[in-house]
Design a protein around this motif. Sequence first.
Motif, PDB file in Angstrom:
ATOM      1  N   PRO A  19      41.357  42.430  40.460  1.00 21.56           N
ATOM      2  CA  PRO A  19      40.193  43.160  40.973  1.00 21.56           C
ATOM      3  C   PRO A  19      40.551  44.325  41.902  1.00 21.56           C
ATOM      4  O   PRO A  19      39.801  45.290  41.996  1.00 21.56           O
ATOM      5  N   HIS A  20      41.665  44.213  42.622  1.00 19.16           N
ATOM      6  CA  HIS A  20      42.153  45.240  43.556  1.00 19.16           C
ATOM      7  C   HIS A  20      41.258  45.417  44.780  1.00 19.16           C
ATOM      8  O   HIS A  20      41.753  45.523  45.897  1.00 19.16           O
ATOM      9  N   GLU A  21      39.938  45.499  44.583  1.00 22.69           N
ATOM     10  CA  GLU A  21      39.019  45.740  45.696  1.00 22.69           C
ATOM     11  C   GLU A  21      38.273  44.463  46.090  1.00 22.69           C
ATOM     12  O   GLU A  21      37.942  43.641  45.239  1.00 22.69           O
ATOM     13  N   ALA A  22      37.973  44.333  47.386  1.00 26.16           N
ATOM     14  CA  ALA A  22      37.302  43.142  47.895  1.00 26.16           C
ATOM     15  C   ALA A  22      35.918  42.951  47.277  1.00 26.16           C
ATOM     16  O   ALA A  22      35.533  41.830  46.935  1.00 26.16           O
ATOM     17  N   ASP A  23      35.167  44.031  47.131  1.00 31.00           N
ATOM     18  CA  ASP A  23      33.824  43.921  46.552  1.00 31.00           C
ATOM     19  C   ASP A  23      33.880  43.399  45.120  1.00 31.00           C
ATOM     20  O   ASP A  23      33.032  42.593  44.714  1.00 31.00           O
ATOM     21  N   GLU A  24      34.872  43.855  44.377  1.00 32.52           N
ATOM     22  CA  GLU A  24      35.016  43.395  42.993  1.00 32.52           C
ATOM     23  C   GLU A  24      35.410  41.924  42.964  1.00 32.52           C
ATOM     24  O   GLU A  24      34.917  41.151  42.130  1.00 32.52           O
ATOM     25  N   ALA A  25      36.283  41.506  43.861  1.00 32.51           N
ATOM     26  CA  ALA A  25      36.692  40.096  43.917  1.00 32.51           C
ATOM     27  C   ALA A  25      35.500  39.206  44.259  1.00 32.51           C
ATOM     28  O   ALA A  25      35.338  38.120  43.682  1.00 32.51           O
ATOM     29  N   ARG A  26      34.655  39.641  45.175  1.00 28.79           N
ATOM     30  CA  ARG A  26      33.452  38.869  45.516  1.00 28.79           C
ATOM     31  C   ARG A  26      32.541  38.726  44.299  1.00 28.79           C
ATOM     32  O   ARG A  26      32.033  37.635  43.999  1.00 28.79           O
ATOM     33  N   ALA A  27      32.328  39.838  43.602  1.00 24.88           N
ATOM     34  CA  ALA A  27      31.457  39.815  42.428  1.00 24.88           C
ATOM     35  C   ALA A  27      32.021  38.899  41.349  1.00 24.88           C
ATOM     36  O   ALA A  27      31.270  38.164  40.688  1.00 24.88           O
ATOM     37  N   ARG A  28      33.343  38.926  41.169  1.00 22.53           N
ATOM     38  CA  ARG A  28      33.982  38.061  40.175  1.00 22.53           C
ATOM     39  C   ARG A  28      33.706  36.601  40.491  1.00 22.53           C
ATOM     40  O   ARG A  28      33.328  35.816  39.615  1.00 22.53           O
ATOM     41  N   TRP A  29      33.913  36.232  41.753  1.00 21.26           N
ATOM     42  CA  TRP A  29      33.759  34.823  42.122  1.00 21.26           C
ATOM     43  C   TRP A  29      32.310  34.360  42.044  1.00 21.26           C
ATOM     44  O   TRP A  29      32.038  33.218  41.687  1.00 21.26           O
ATOM     45  N   ARG A  30      31.386  35.232  42.321  1.00 19.66           N
ATOM     46  CA  ARG A  30      29.976  34.862  42.174  1.00 19.66           C
ATOM     47  C   ARG A  30      29.643  34.610  40.706  1.00 19.66           C
ATOM     48  O   ARG A  30      28.802  33.755  40.387  1.00 19.66           O
ATOM     49  N   ALA A  31      30.303  35.358  39.821  1.00 18.76           N
ATOM     50  CA  ALA A  31      30.076  35.171  38.383  1.00 18.76           C
ATOM     51  C   ALA A  31      30.815  33.955  37.839  1.00 18.76           C
ATOM     52  O   ALA A  31      30.341  33.293  36.909  1.00 18.76           O
ATOM     53  N   MET A  32      31.976  33.615  38.425  1.00 19.67           N
ATOM     54  CA  MET A  32      32.827  32.549  37.898  1.00 19.67           C
ATOM     55  C   MET A  32      32.461  31.161  38.406  1.00 19.67           C
ATOM     56  O   MET A  32      32.692  30.167  37.712  1.00 19.67           O
ATOM     57  N   ARG A  33      31.929  31.074  39.619  1.00 20.65           N
ATOM     58  CA  ARG A  33      31.755  29.765  40.258  1.00 20.65           C
ATOM     59  C   ARG A  33      30.871  28.837  39.433  1.00 20.65           C
ATOM     60  O   ARG A  33      29.850  29.242  38.879  1.00 20.65           O
ATOM     61  N   GLY A  34      31.338  27.600  39.340  1.00 19.07           N
ATOM     62  CA  GLY A  34      30.611  26.595  38.576  1.00 19.07           C
ATOM     63  C   GLY A  34      30.736  26.749  37.077  1.00 19.07           C
ATOM     64  O   GLY A  34      30.105  26.001  36.322  1.00 19.07           O
ATOM     65  N   ARG A  35      31.571  27.681  36.632  1.00 18.39           N
ATOM     66  CA  ARG A  35      31.695  27.954  35.204  1.00 18.39           C
ATOM     67  C   ARG A  35      33.150  27.780  34.758  1.00 18.39           C
ATOM     68  O   ARG A  35      34.013  27.390  35.533  1.00 18.39           O
ATOM     69  N   SER A  36      33.412  28.109  33.500  1.00 19.81           N
ATOM     70  CA  SER A  36      34.768  28.023  32.948  1.00 19.81           C
ATOM     71  C   SER A  36      35.146  29.339  32.299  1.00 19.81           C
ATOM     72  O   SER A  36      34.300  30.028  31.720  1.00 19.81           O
ATOM     73  N   GLY A  37      36.405  29.689  32.404  1.00 21.51           N
ATOM     74  CA  GLY A  37      36.941  30.870  31.743  1.00 21.51           C
ATOM     75  C   GLY A  37      38.231  30.497  31.040  1.00 21.51           C
ATOM     76  O   GLY A  37      38.721  29.366  31.166  1.00 21.51           O
ATOM     77  N   VAL A  38      38.790  31.442  30.310  1.00 22.39           N
ATOM     78  CA  VAL A  38      40.056  31.206  29.609  1.00 22.39           C
ATOM     79  C   VAL A  38      41.087  32.219  30.100  1.00 22.39           C
ATOM     80  O   VAL A  38      40.850  33.429  30.043  1.00 22.39           O
ATOM     81  N   LEU A  39      42.192  31.706  30.615  1.00 16.52           N
ATOM     82  CA  LEU A  39      43.273  32.560  31.100  1.00 16.52           C
ATOM     83  C   LEU A  39      44.254  32.788  29.954  1.00 16.52           C
ATOM     84  O   LEU A  39      44.849  31.839  29.432  1.00 16.52           O
ATOM     85  N   HIS A  40      44.384  34.043  29.550  1.00 13.90           N
ATOM     86  CA  HIS A  40      45.308  34.420  28.476  1.00 13.90           C
ATOM     87  C   HIS A  40      46.533  35.109  29.075  1.00 13.90           C
ATOM     88  O   HIS A  40      46.378  36.036  29.883  1.00 13.90           O
ATOM     89  N   THR A  41      47.713  34.679  28.701  1.00 15.01           N
ATOM     90  CA  THR A  41      48.939  35.347  29.117  1.00 15.01           C
ATOM     91  C   THR A  41      49.737  35.767  27.891  1.00 15.01           C
ATOM     92  O   THR A  41      50.147  34.923  27.087  1.00 15.01           O
ATOM     93  N   GLY A  42      49.905  37.071  27.746  1.00 15.38           N
ATOM     94  CA  GLY A  42      50.734  37.592  26.664  1.00 15.38           C
ATOM     95  C   GLY A  42      52.201  37.515  27.050  1.00 15.38           C
ATOM     96  O   GLY A  42      52.561  37.746  28.210  1.00 15.38           O
ATOM     97  N   HIS A  43      53.038  37.146  26.085  1.00 11.12           N
ATOM     98  CA  HIS A  43      54.484  37.043  26.296  1.00 11.12           C
ATOM     99  C   HIS A  43      55.191  37.845  25.205  1.00 11.12           C
ATOM    100  O   HIS A  43      54.899  37.665  24.017  1.00 11.12           O
ATOM    101  N   CYS A  44      56.093  38.714  25.610  1.00  7.91           N
ATOM    102  CA  CYS A  44      56.905  39.459  24.639  1.00  7.91           C
ATOM    103  C   CYS A  44      58.361  39.341  25.061  1.00  7.91           C
ATOM    104  O   CYS A  44      58.727  39.702  26.185  1.00  7.91           O
ATOM    105  N   LEU A  45      59.191  38.823  24.169  1.00 13.23           N
ATOM    106  CA  LEU A  45      60.605  38.578  24.456  1.00 13.23           C
ATOM    107  C   LEU A  45      61.459  39.388  23.489  1.00 13.23           C
ATOM    108  O   LEU A  45      61.273  39.311  22.272  1.00 13.23           O
ATOM    109  N   ARG A  46      62.382  40.167  24.033  1.00 16.49           N
ATOM    110  CA  ARG A  46      63.254  41.023  23.218  1.00 16.49           C
ATOM    111  C   ARG A  46      64.711  40.664  23.470  1.00 16.49           C
ATOM    112  O   ARG A  46      65.141  40.515  24.618  1.00 16.49           O
TER     113      ARG A  46
END
Length: 206
Positions: A86-113
């Motif tokens: 989020p970088h900014e505090a206001d964005e982090a607050r908005a994210r948490w208000r949207a996320m609380r009590g809910r579920s999300g999916v954390l995706h991590t891309g991996h590239c190995l060379r």
Amino acid sequence: MTTPLVLGSASPARLAVLRAAGVEPVVVVSGVDESQVAELPPVELALQLAELKCAAVAGREEVPPGALVLGCDSVLELDGEALGKPHEADEARARWRAMRGRSGVLHTGHCLRDAATGRVAAATASTTVHFADVTDAEIEAYVATGEPLEVAGAFTIDGLGAAFVRGIEGDHTNVIGVSLPLLRALVGELGHAWPDLWTDPGAVTR
């Protein structure tokens, strides 16, 4: 003989996960500007950013001969949208208000060379995260610490944010930033053995 691993990331959490697994990587920060990547579905975005980071590091002079170069990137998917840092505090607050009590999916891309052969193996790991129904006061206190500002999805499970995650489904190391089971599979796909990445197996104690 130990196979060197180069981590193309400045993330202290990824570094800690690898070290705890017996791998001491060479850290070479990719410098990829994540904001310049076109909007993509969350899974594709995580993988493309990982591929860009891996490619940016692979040709650097700091990469040891015969090393495996790893690029990773994580995003949280909520309501079909990819949420990075989020970088900014206001964005982090908005994210948490949207996320609380809910579920999300954390995706991590991996590239190995493989620096010796140029072969590449890449994939994305996904873990479902169930968030606690945190209060406005808890959100304010958490954002004030600064922790959620520079992490994907505005939360951690290896820091202050752990108390605000009521459960996960899948690989917990993926949520921290690098899926060890997936990385092991990618290492094998390139013809290497996972134990060959251990820096000093004899020094690992519990």
